[in-house]
Write a protein that holds these residues in place. Structure first.
Motif, PDB file in Angstrom:
ATOM      1  N   SER A  31      -0.308  61.202 -19.386  1.00  0.00           N
ATOM      2  CA  SER A  31      -0.101  61.849 -18.088  1.00  0.00           C
ATOM      3  C   SER A  31       1.026  62.871 -18.147  1.00  0.00           C
ATOM      4  CB  SER A  31       0.205  60.805 -17.013  1.00  0.00           C
ATOM      5  OG  SER A  31       1.534  60.321 -17.114  1.00  0.00           O
ATOM      6  N   TYR A  74       6.702  59.521 -10.134  1.00  0.00           N
ATOM      7  CA  TYR A  74       5.879  60.717  -9.947  1.00  0.00           C
ATOM      8  C   TYR A  74       5.953  61.094  -8.469  1.00  0.00           C
ATOM      9  CZ  TYR A  74       3.550  59.277 -14.330  1.00  0.00           C
ATOM     10  OH  TYR A  74       3.264  58.886 -15.622  1.00  0.00           O
ATOM     11  N   CYS A 109      -2.802  62.658 -13.822  1.00  0.00           N
ATOM     12  CA  CYS A 109      -1.954  62.136 -12.745  1.00  0.00           C
ATOM     13  C   CYS A 109      -2.773  61.875 -11.481  1.00  0.00           C
ATOM     14  CB  CYS A 109      -0.821  63.112 -12.451  1.00  0.00           C
ATOM     15  SG  CYS A 109       0.427  63.216 -13.753  1.00  0.00           S
ATOM     16  N   PRO A 166       0.134  66.467  -7.888  1.00  0.00           N
ATOM     17  CA  PRO A 166       1.419  66.139  -8.519  1.00  0.00           C
ATOM     18  C   PRO A 166       2.300  67.365  -8.678  1.00  0.00           C
ATOM     19  CG  PRO A 166      -0.332  66.175 -10.156  1.00  0.00           C
ATOM     20  CD  PRO A 166      -0.998  66.336  -8.816  1.00  0.00           C
ATOM     21  N   ALA A 171       7.810  64.684 -12.179  1.00  0.00           N
ATOM     22  CA  ALA A 171       7.834  63.331 -12.744  1.00  0.00           C
ATOM     23  C   ALA A 171       9.203  63.084 -13.358  1.00  0.00           C
ATOM     24  CB  ALA A 171       6.738  63.152 -13.790  1.00  0.00           C
TER      25      ALA A 171
END
Length: 261
Positions: free
Chosen positions: A169, A184, A237, A250, A253
């Protein structure tokens, strides 16, 4: 090939992003947001994604953590950590980190906005917080979603081959997947666009920086380490956390764990 209208729109947005909007800008003069049009505002937070029995109440008494370093000490010691030990984090530590990044302190007006531990343009707070937990006391490994209004974690699902999934990811960054937990953040775009329209990205860029800095300082206060990560795999993600990738996607992170000694 992009059609001419879309090309003009992208050029316009890029110009606004880079140069800012002048008071006499013709694009600003005729801008009207959905808030201006009287359209109903979107929900302040995302609805729960899992059944009530999946929810884990988070402790709110942080006094046992003894996170009592001065701000000067935190700013001096804060740095990015890219190597993590195998020690698990505690539920109280996770609770503190979540509260520091997105904790709700109060409600403005008649459910108009939330006051949180980080600033946000127009108090829109357009982010949702998700976790991949590998090593945490009293928490099963897997994917989680934070419910800030209740200060609760909800367990979404287990994740097969979790370290490998976490690394994938994050575009194969194995070092990040060694952390005890990976944070995240997604952006629920219309939450900000309702007020700012095509200018929402400007406040969002500032806002996510506030979130990340609070995570750095809170982690340092607990003797933990973190490192901001912008290289993540959009599709992976979205799959991990059930995001549609368009209305919610997203944006950031950060792994968290004890620094490797």
């Amino acid at each position: 090939m992009l059609d001419e209208a879309l090309q003009r729109r992208l050029i316009q947005q890029n110009r606004i992003w880079i140069q800012g909007v002048r008071a006499d800008d013709p694009y600003r003069a005729d801008f009207e947001s959905d808030q201006d049009r009287g359209l109903p505002q979107p929900p302040m937070v995302k609805a729960p994604m899992a059944p009530p029995e999946s929810r884990v109440p988070l402790p709110r008494d942080f006094s046992p953590l003894r996170a009592d370093l001065t701000l000067e000490e935190l700013l001096t010691r804060r740095h990015s950590v890219r190597a993590y030990g195998e020690e698990p984090v505690t539920l109280l530590q996770i609770s503190y980190l979540l509260w520091a990044c997105q904790g709700v302190k109060g409600i403005c007006g008649k459910n108009y906005a939330t006051w949180r531990t980080v600033p946000s343009g127009g108090a829109r707070h357009p982010f949702e917080t998700y976790l991949l937990i590998q090593r945490a006391e009293n928490l099963a490994p897997g994917a989680y979603h934070y419910l800030p209004m209740e200060h609760v974690l909800e367990f979404l699902h287990p994740v097969e081959a979790l370290p490998e999934s976490a690394a994938a990811s994050l575009h194969g960054q194995r070092w990040a997947a060694e952390a005890a937990v990976v944070f995240y953040w997604s952006m629920a775009a219309y939450r900000a666009e309702w007020r700012y329209g095509i200018y929402a990205h400007r406040t969002a860029m500032m806002d996510i920086g506030h979130v990340g800095q609070n995570l750095y300082l809170a982690a340092e206060a607990l003797g933990l380490g973190t490192c901001a990560v912008a290289a993540f795999d959009h599709e992976r993600c979205c799959t991990l956390f059930g995001l549609d990738g368009q209305e919610e996607f997203p944006v950031y992170a950060a792994p968290v764990g004890y620094p490797l000694r």
